[in-house]
Design an enzyme around this catalytic site. Structure first.
Site, PDB file in Angstrom:
ATOM      1  N   LYS A   1      22.557   2.090 -20.330  1.00 29.16           N
ATOM      2  CA  LYS A   1      24.003   2.374 -20.414  1.00 29.16           C
ATOM      3  C   LYS A   1      24.667   1.385 -21.360  1.00 29.16           C
ATOM      4  O   LYS A   1      25.593   1.733 -22.075  1.00 29.16           O
ATOM      5  CB  LYS A   1      24.627   2.297 -19.025  1.00 29.16           C
ATOM      6  CG  LYS A   1      24.379   3.558 -18.241  1.00 29.16           C
ATOM      7  CD  LYS A   1      25.377   3.731 -17.105  1.00 29.16           C
ATOM      8  CE  LYS A   1      25.131   5.064 -16.411  1.00 29.16           C
ATOM      9  NZ  LYS A   1      24.842   4.938 -14.982  1.00 29.16           N
TER      10      LYS A   1
ATOM     11  N   PRO B   1       7.095   9.962  -4.545  1.00 27.61           N
ATOM     12  CA  PRO B   1       8.478   9.821  -4.105  1.00 27.61           C
ATOM     13  C   PRO B   1       9.293   8.920  -5.023  1.00 27.61           C
ATOM     14  O   PRO B   1       8.873   7.813  -5.314  1.00 27.61           O
ATOM     15  CB  PRO B   1       8.328   9.185  -2.722  1.00 27.61           C
ATOM     16  CG  PRO B   1       7.040   8.446  -2.777  1.00 27.61           C
ATOM     17  CD  PRO B   1       6.152   9.207  -3.709  1.00 27.61           C
TER      18      PRO B   1
ATOM     19  N   ASP C   1      11.102   7.354  -1.245  1.00 27.96           N
ATOM     20  CA  ASP C   1      10.565   6.029  -1.014  1.00 27.96           C
ATOM     21  C   ASP C   1      11.760   5.134  -0.668  1.00 27.96           C
ATOM     22  O   ASP C   1      12.736   5.138  -1.412  1.00 27.96           O
ATOM     23  CB  ASP C   1       9.894   5.577  -2.324  1.00 27.96           C
ATOM     24  CG  ASP C   1       9.073   4.330  -2.143  1.00 27.96           C
ATOM     25  OD1 ASP C   1       9.041   3.800  -1.016  1.00 27.96           O
ATOM     26  OD2 ASP C   1       8.470   3.883  -3.130  1.00 27.96           O
TER      27      ASP C   1
ATOM     28  N   LYS D   1      14.533   1.081 -24.743  1.00 25.76           N
ATOM     29  CA  LYS D   1      14.639   1.700 -23.432  1.00 25.76           C
ATOM     30  C   LYS D   1      16.060   2.251 -23.268  1.00 25.76           C
ATOM     31  O   LYS D   1      17.010   1.649 -23.740  1.00 25.76           O
ATOM     32  CB  LYS D   1      14.401   0.581 -22.401  1.00 25.76           C
ATOM     33  CG  LYS D   1      13.850   1.066 -21.120  1.00 25.76           C
ATOM     34  CD  LYS D   1      13.608  -0.133 -20.220  1.00 25.76           C
ATOM     35  CE  LYS D   1      13.773   0.330 -18.789  1.00 25.76           C
ATOM     36  NZ  LYS D   1      13.576  -0.704 -17.830  1.00 25.76           N
TER      37      LYS D   1
ATOM     38  N   TRP E   1       3.825  -0.252  -1.623  1.00 23.07           N
ATOM     39  CA  TRP E   1       2.836   0.565  -2.355  1.00 23.07           C
ATOM     40  C   TRP E   1       1.737   1.087  -1.443  1.00 23.07           C
ATOM     41  O   TRP E   1       1.087   2.074  -1.735  1.00 23.07           O
ATOM     42  CB  TRP E   1       2.231  -0.224  -3.521  1.00 23.07           C
ATOM     43  CG  TRP E   1       3.210  -0.320  -4.644  1.00 23.07           C
ATOM     44  CD1 TRP E   1       3.975  -1.382  -4.968  1.00 23.07           C
ATOM     45  CD2 TRP E   1       3.539   0.721  -5.562  1.00 23.07           C
ATOM     46  NE1 TRP E   1       4.781  -1.069  -6.034  1.00 23.07           N
ATOM     47  CE2 TRP E   1       4.525   0.204  -6.428  1.00 23.07           C
ATOM     48  CE3 TRP E   1       3.114   2.047  -5.748  1.00 23.07           C
ATOM     49  CZ2 TRP E   1       5.092   0.958  -7.462  1.00 23.07           C
ATOM     50  CZ3 TRP E   1       3.672   2.794  -6.775  1.00 23.07           C
ATOM     51  CH2 TRP E   1       4.640   2.253  -7.619  1.00 23.07           C
TER      52      TRP E   1
ATOM     53  N   TRP F   1       1.120   3.941  -8.881  1.00 23.63           N
ATOM     54  CA  TRP F   1       0.895   4.950  -7.836  1.00 23.63           C
ATOM     55  C   TRP F   1      -0.485   5.586  -7.926  1.00 23.63           C
ATOM     56  O   TRP F   1      -1.184   5.729  -6.925  1.00 23.63           O
ATOM     57  CB  TRP F   1       1.988   6.029  -7.902  1.00 23.63           C
ATOM     58  CG  TRP F   1       2.018   6.904  -6.694  1.00 23.63           C
ATOM     59  CD1 TRP F   1       2.080   6.495  -5.392  1.00 23.63           C
ATOM     60  CD2 TRP F   1       1.957   8.330  -6.665  1.00 23.63           C
ATOM     61  NE1 TRP F   1       2.079   7.596  -4.558  1.00 23.63           N
ATOM     62  CE2 TRP F   1       2.010   8.732  -5.312  1.00 23.63           C
ATOM     63  CE3 TRP F   1       1.880   9.321  -7.653  1.00 23.63           C
ATOM     64  CZ2 TRP F   1       1.986  10.074  -4.926  1.00 23.63           C
ATOM     65  CZ3 TRP F   1       1.866  10.658  -7.268  1.00 23.63           C
ATOM     66  CH2 TRP F   1       1.912  11.022  -5.915  1.00 23.63           C
TER      67      TRP F   1
ATOM     68  N   GLN G   1       2.785   4.729 -14.010  1.00 28.83           N
ATOM     69  CA  GLN G   1       2.156   4.876 -12.692  1.00 28.83           C
ATOM     70  C   GLN G   1       0.630   4.778 -12.756  1.00 28.83           C
ATOM     71  O   GLN G   1      -0.033   4.799 -11.726  1.00 28.83           O
ATOM     72  CB  GLN G   1       2.552   6.215 -12.050  1.00 28.83           C
ATOM     73  CG  GLN G   1       4.048   6.366 -11.810  1.00 28.83           C
ATOM     74  CD  GLN G   1       4.600   5.434 -10.742  1.00 28.83           C
ATOM     75  OE1 GLN G   1       3.892   4.580 -10.197  1.00 28.83           O
ATOM     76  NE2 GLN G   1       5.881   5.571 -10.453  1.00 28.83           N
TER      77      GLN G   1
END
Ligand SMILES: [Zn+2]
Ligand SMILES: [Zn+2]
Length: 969
Positions: A607, A47, A86, A604, A523, A571, A567
Site C-alpha cells: 500500500k 487455510p 488458520d 512486493k 504449522w 505448508w 509454501q
C-alpha cells in the site's frame, strides 16, 4: 427462441447476476451431490490466516483450486470443497498484545493474565472479515464457507492431539536442548522456514567482526587469535575450536606471540611486521588451555566437564577469520561440538534477550547493546587484536520484525533427520506441477532441513499434549476421552490456561503429573489439516456425505493441493513430514505451485508503494472471468513471478471474452431470425449428429467443408484441453481455447455469414450451419467453463434448457474417428495461407478487397482435386476473385500472383458491392431489423446488379435520386 443477446455486455454486472442465480438455486451444492459418493476426487484447502485480508495472492491461489474442482466434477467425480481458517499463533497474539497495549511477554502473565489474554485471542479470531466472501464470489470460486474448518475449534485441536501422539509413539518426537532461531520480543523459537518464506524477513546490516586474543595458559605473552561476529556471547565462551587438519603457525609480532591458521596469515597485515616462529598441526593444539575473558560461572562447571580448552571441529573453515573460532551455546554447530566433546554449556540471556542478573558488569543489558560494551571492556584490557566491519544478512522475526538470534532452547522436536530417507522416497510419488520443484526446491529444502522445533513458549495454540511427572514418566493422550479418563475431569476446551489445570496421576509413581507449558507450532496444525479438517479419526458425521466417519483411504493422501512457491518450504513441507511420520506415505498426490504476483514496479505489492491497482476496483470493472483468464493463462501458473498488469487484465475482456460473445450474439440473432431451434439432442450429443445432417426427407446431404473443418478442430480442442487439464496446465488449456475461439470467429463465422439470414436461400446449408455452430458453442462452453465459469454459464443456459453448464459432463472424445479430419485441418491451413498472401498482394498493389479481380495464381506443390473442389470457394469469396489457378510449380514457399486487369464488368460488380456496404451502414444507423426491407434512393447503380443489391441489402424499392435509406412504414 433464444433470449436475445446484447452486444454491449457488462461482464462484471452479468457475473453478479449469475452468482445470485447459483446461490438461489444451490448449483454448487448440486454439483457435489449429483456425483456418486464412491467416486471421489479429494482436495485439501490450505487455510489462510483468519485476520488477513484478501489480496491478489490469495485470489490467485483460489483459482487453480476452483478450476480443477470444477473440472473433476464434470468428469464425474464428487469433489468436496471446504474452506479453512488458520487462527492460532503469533500473528493473533501480537495483535492482541497491541490492542491491550502490552509491551512484553512478561506483561501477558503479570498484567492481564493468561485467561484474559487467551479470551481476547478467541474473540479476535471469531470476527471474520466478510470481505473474503465478496472476493471469493466475485472470482467465481465455489467453496463451502459455512462448514469452514477452524484450527482453534476443539474438534480440530483434538485431531492435532491425535497427530502428535501418533508421531510421539512412533518415536519421531523428542525433547531436547537444541539451537533454534529465536525472537526475543515474542520470546519464542521461530522455525527457519517461517523466516525463509519471505525475503523481507532478512536485513542487510554492517556488523563488527572481531579478532580476539585468548592467552595460552602457562605461555608468556602467547595468544590464540579467534574470530567472531557476536561479542555478546564472548561472555560465555567456554571453548575455542580449531580444525585438526589445518596447519597453524606461531608468529611473533610487536613483542607478542600469536597462533592462527597458516592460510589466514594475511590477518596480521604486512609480511615485514611479523616473523613465523614455527608451524604446528591443528591436532596438536587440541586440549590446550586458555585464559577466559570472563569466568563468573567457573564454580558451576561440573567435575570432568571441559572448560576453557581447545577442541577439534571439522566445521572450522579458513575462508574468514583465523581458523580458530570461539565456541558458545548460541550457535547450532557450537552446541553440537560442545556436546560431542563434553564442554560446559553456559547460557546468559533471559527469554527476552537481556543478560541475566548473575552476570557481573553487564547484567540487564539487551544483548545487542552488550556487543559494544563487551568489545569496549576487552579493548581496555588489551584482549582485542582488531575490529573490522563487514556486511551481514540477519534474519528478522516474520511477525514483529525484531532481529533474531540463535539460542539453545529446551524444546520439542520432530526428528526430521531420521525421517529424511523416507521423505525423499515418498516425494518420488508426488506429481509436482511445474515438475522442476520436485527435484529442485522441494528436495533441496528437504535435504537441508534441520529437526523441526514444534513447541512454542506462548499461549494461543494447541497444547503440547504431554503430561510430565517429576519421576520422568510421561502421559501423552491422543484424544479428549483418554485425557478425561486419566484426569477424571470433563474437558470442554483444550486451550491454556484451562488445559494447564488438568492433572493426571502418574502411572509409575502415583504422583501428580502436570502438562508441559508449551503450545504447538501452528504449522503442526496446518500440517495436520488432512485429518483435522474431518476430525479424523473420531467418529462423527460429515455434512458433505451425510455419512459417518470416512475411511482414511477415501481422503488421504488428497488428490490435489495448490499454493504459491513460498509454501514449498512451509505448508507443503509440513504436510509431507506429518504424512510420512504417521503413515509412511506422501501427503498429497498432485500439487501445483504458482509464482508470486509482484507490484507494477517489480517490488512486493505494498500500500505504501501504491504499486498495484486495487483488486476490488478491478473486479468491479472487468469481472472475475477476465481475472481468471489473465492469471490462469500467465506464467505465474508455471511457478514464475509476474508483475501485476491492468492492461493484461483488461485485454482478456477485449480479446477472448468479447470475441466469444460476438460469435454467440451472431448465432442467437440469426437463429432467432431464421426461426431455428435445437433438436432435443443437439447439446447432449455434441457434434455427432451434425456430421451427416439429414433434411426432412431423410436424405443425407453433402457437408460443407467449413462445418467439417470446425468440427475437426473442435475434436482436436477437446483433446488438447483435456490433456492440458489432466496435466494441471491451465496455460496450455487457455492457449488452445483462445486459438480456437479466434479461428471460430475470424474464419468459420466470417466465411459463414452469407449462409444465414433472410438473403440466404439454401435451407439445408442453413440447417447445417446452425447445427454445427450450436454444437461448437455448447461444447466450447463446457471446455471453457472450469476456467471462465460465468460467461460460459450465461451462454450455455441460453442455448440449452439445462440448469447449469457446471452440472454437465465433460465432453468426451468422439467415438467416430472420421469426425476428426486431419487432412482437412492441414488443407485449411494452406487455404488460409493463400488468403493471407492474397490479401497482402492486394494491399501492396492498392487493390481494395471490394473490387473483384479476375484471378489469382497460386504456386502450390501438392494440389489435389478434392482440395480444389472443397476449398476453392473459400478462397474466391474471401479474396473476391473470380478464379483461382494452382500452378504445379514446385516452389519452396507458397507464392501468389493477382491478375489485376479490371474489366468494365468487374468495375460494375465492385460498385454494386460498395453500394451494398453503404446501404448496410445506413440501415444500422436507422436501426432496422435484419429482415426488414427498406426503400433506397440512389444517384446511380450498375443496372445489371440491381437484383444483387436488392437481395444483399434487403431493399424493396430502388429509386433514382439523392442517396437515402428509409423504413417502409
Ligand atoms: Zn517476534
Ligand atoms: Zn511419576
Amino acid at each position: 427462441m433464444f433470449k436475445s443477446v446484447s452486444p454491449k455486455v457488462e461482464f462484471a454486472q452479468l457475473e453478479e447476476e449469475i452468482t445470485t442465480y447459483w446461490k438461489k438455486n444451490k448449483i454448487f451444492e448440486k454439483s457435489i451431490t449429483s456425483r456418486p459418493t464412491d467416486k471421489r476426487w479429494t482436495f485439501l484447502d490450505g487455510p489462510p490466516f483468519v485476520t488477513g485480508m484478501p489480496h491478489y495472492g490469495s485470489l490467485l491461489s483460489s483459482l487453480p483450486k476452483d478450476v480443477f474442482g470444477r473440472y473433476w466434477t464434470m468428469k464425474g467425480y464428487r469433489v468436496r470443497r471446504v474452506w479453512g481458517w488458520d487462527g492460532h499463533g503469533l500473528p493473533i497474539e501480537n495483535k492482541v498484545e497491541n490492542e491491550l497495549e502490552l509491551r512484553s511477554k512478561r506483561d501477558i502473565e503479570e498484567v492481564v493474565g493468561v485467561k484474559k489474554f487467551v479470551d481476547e485471542c478467541k474473540h479476535y479470531v471469531n470476527v471474520i472479515s466478510s470481505d473474503w466472501e465478496w472476493y471469493v464470489d466475485r472470482i467465481g470460486r465455489w467453496v463451502d464457507f459455512k462448514n469452514a474448518y477452524k484450527t482453534w475449534d476443539v474438534d480440530y485441536m483434538e485431531s492435532v492431539m491425535w497427530v502428535f501422539k501418533q508421531m510421539y509413539e512412533k518415536g519421531f518426537v523428542y525433547k531436547g536442548l537444541r539451537v533454534s532461531l529465536y525472537c526475543p520480543h515474542c520470546a519464542t523459537p521461530i522455525s527457519n522456514f517461517e523466516v525463509a518464506m519471505d525475503v523481507d524477513n532478512y536485513k542487510e546490516i554492517q556488523d563488527d567482526t572481531t579478532t580476539y586474543k585468548y592467552k595460552i595458559v602457562g605461555q608468556k605473552d602467547t595468544y590464540f587469535l579467534a574470530w567472531s561476529t557476536t561479542p555478546w556471547n564472548k561472555l560465555v565462551t567456554t571453548a575455542l575450536a580449531v580444525n585438526p587438519k589445518f596447519v597453524y603457525v606461531k608468529v611473533e609480532q610487536n613483542g607478542e606471540v600469536y597462533i592462527l591458521a597458516k592460510s589466514t596469515i594475511k590477518t596480521l597485515g604486512d609480511k615485514k611486521t611479523y616473523k613465523i616462529l614455527e608451524e604446528i598441526k591443528g591436532s596438536q593444539l587440541v586440549g590446550m588451555q586458555f585464559e577466559p575473558h570472563y569466568d563468573y560461572y567457573k564454580n558451576k562447571v561440573k567435575k570432568g566437564v571441559k572448560v576453557f580448552e581447545i577442541i577439534p571441529g571439522d566445521f572450522v573453515t579458513a575462508e574468514e577469520g583465523t581458523g580458530i573460532v570461539t565456541i558458545a551455546a548460541y550457535g547450532e554447530e557450537d552446541l553440537k561440538a560442545m556436546r560431542e566433546h563434553n564442554v560446559h554449556v553456559e547460557m546468559h540471556l533471559d527469554e527476552e534477550g537481556h543478560i541475566k542478573d548473575e552476570v557481573p558488569q553487564f547484567a540487564g543489558m539487551y544483548y545487542l547493546k552488550a556487543n559494544k560494551a563487551v568489545d569496549e571492556d576487552l579493548t581496555k584490557r588489551g584482549l582485542i587484536y582488531k575490529v573490522q566491519t563487514q556486511p551481514h544478512r540477519v534474519p528478522l522475526c516474520w511477525r514483529c520484525h525484531t532481529r533474531l538470534y540463535y539460542a539453545p532452547i529446551d524444546a520439542w522436536f520432530v526428528n526430521v533427520q531420521e525421517l529424511k530417507p523416507l521423505l525423499k522416497q515418498t516425494n518420488e510419488k508426488v506429481n509436482w506441477f511445474p515438475k522442476h520443484f520436485k527435484k529442485g526446491r522441494f528436495l533441496k529444502s528437504l535435504e537441508n532441513a534441520p529437526d523441526w522445533n514444534i513447541s512454542r513458549n506462548r499461549y494461543w495454540g494447541s497444547p503440547v499434549p504431554v503430561w510430565e511427572c517429576e519421576c520422568g514418566d510421561r502421559f501423552v493422550p491422543g484424544s479428549i476421552k483418554e485425557l478425561e479418563e486419566a484426569s477424571g475431569k470433563k474437558i470442554t476446551d483444550l486451550h491454556k490456561p484451562e488445559i494447564d489445570e488438568v492433572t493426571v496421576t502418574c502411572k509409575k509413581c502415583g504422583k501428580k503429573a502436570h502438562r508441559v507449558s508449551e503450545v504447538l507450532d501452528s504449522w503442526i496444525e496446518a500440517g495436520s489439516a488432512s485429518f483435522a479438517e474431518r476430525h479424523f479419526p473420531f467418529d462423527d458425521s460429515d455434512p458433505s456425505t451425510g455419512s459417518g466417519q470416512e475411511k482414511l483411504e477415501d481422503f488421504f493422501p488428497p488428490d490435489f493441493i495448490s499454493e504459491y512457491t513460498g509454501q514449498i518450504r512451509a505448508w507443503f513441507y509440513v504436510l509431507h513430514v506429518i504424512g510420512g511420520a504417521i503413515y509412511g506415505s506422501q501427503a498429497f498426490k498432485n500439487v501445483t505451485v504458482t509464482g508470486v504476483i509482484l507490484g507494477t514496479d517489480g517490488r512486493k505489492m505494498s500500500k505504501n508503494f501504491k504499486n498495484y491497482p486495487d483488486p476490488r476496483e478491478m473486479l468491479e470493472k472487468y469481472g472475475g472471468d477476465a481475472l481468471r483468464l489473465y492469471l490462469l493463462g500467465s506464467p505465474v501458473m508455471h511457478g514464475e513471478d509476474i508483475l501485476i498488469s491492468e492492461e493484461q487484465y483488461k485485454m482478456q475482456v477485449r480479446s477472448t471474452m468479447l470475441i466469444l460473445w460476438n460469435v454467440y450474439n451472431f448465432f442467437v440473432t440469426y437463429a432467432n431470425l431464421d426461426g431455428w431451434k435445437p433438436t432435443r439432442h443437439s447439446g447432449k450429443r455434441d457434434n455427432e449428429h451434425s456430421q451427416n445432417p439429414k433434411d426432412d426427407s431423410g436424405q443425407a446431404r453433402m457437408t460443407n467443408a467449413l462445418d467439417e473443418w470446425i468440427l475437426s478442430l473442435l475434436e482436436k480442442l477437446k483433446e488438447d484441453v483435456t490433456k492440458s487439464l489432466d496435466a494441471y496446465d491451465t496455460v496450455r488449456a487457455i492457449d488452445a481455447l483462445r486459438n480456437f475461439v479466434n479461428d471460430f470467429s475470424t474464419w468459420y463465422i466470417r466465411r459463414s455469414r452469407d449462409r444465414v439470414g433472410p438473403s440466404a436461400a439454401d435451407q439445408a446449408d442453413k440447417e447445417a450451419f446452425y447445427q454445427t455452430c450450436y454444437a461448437v458453442l455448447t461444447t466450447v462452453c463446457k471446455l471453457l467453463s472450469p476456467i471462465a465459469p460465468f460467461i460460459t454459464e450465461e451462454i450455455y443456459r441460453n442455448l440449452t434448457d439445462e440448469e447449469s453448464v457446471h452440472l454437465s459432463d465433460w465432453p468426451a472424445k468422439s467415438e467416430k474417428s472420421e469426425v476428426r479430419n486431419e487432412k482437412l485441418l492441414e488443407e485449411m491451413k494452406q487455404v488460409r495461407k493463400v488468403v493471407e498472401l492474397g490479401l497482402a498482394a492486394r494491399k501492396e498493389q492498392q487493390m481494395r478487397v471490394k473490387q473483384p479481380l479476375a484471378a489469382i495464381f497460386v504456386s502450390y506443390a501438392e494440389k489435389d482435386e478434392e482440395f480444389a473442389k472443397k476449398l476453392e470457394k473459400l478462397i474466391l469469396d474471401e479474396l473476391n476473385v473470380k478464379k483461382v489457378e494452382f500452378t504445379k510449380k514446385k516452389a519452396k514457399e507458397m507464392t501468389v500472383m493477382l491478375d489485376t486487369t479490371i474489366t468494365a464488368a468487374l468495375i460494375a460488380e465492385g460498385q454494386a458491392r460498395e453500394i451494398v456496404r453503404k446501404i448496410q451502414e445506413e440501415r444500422k444507423k436507422i436501426e432496422t431489423r435484419l429482415d426488414e426491407q427498406v426503400a433506397v434512393t440512389l444517384e446511380s447503380w450498375p443496372e445489371e446488379f440491381a437484383s444483387y443489391i436488392k437481395q444483399h441489402a434487403m431493399v424493396k424499392t430502388l429509386t433514382k435520386g439523392e442517396f437515402k435509406v428509409e423504413r417502409l412504414q
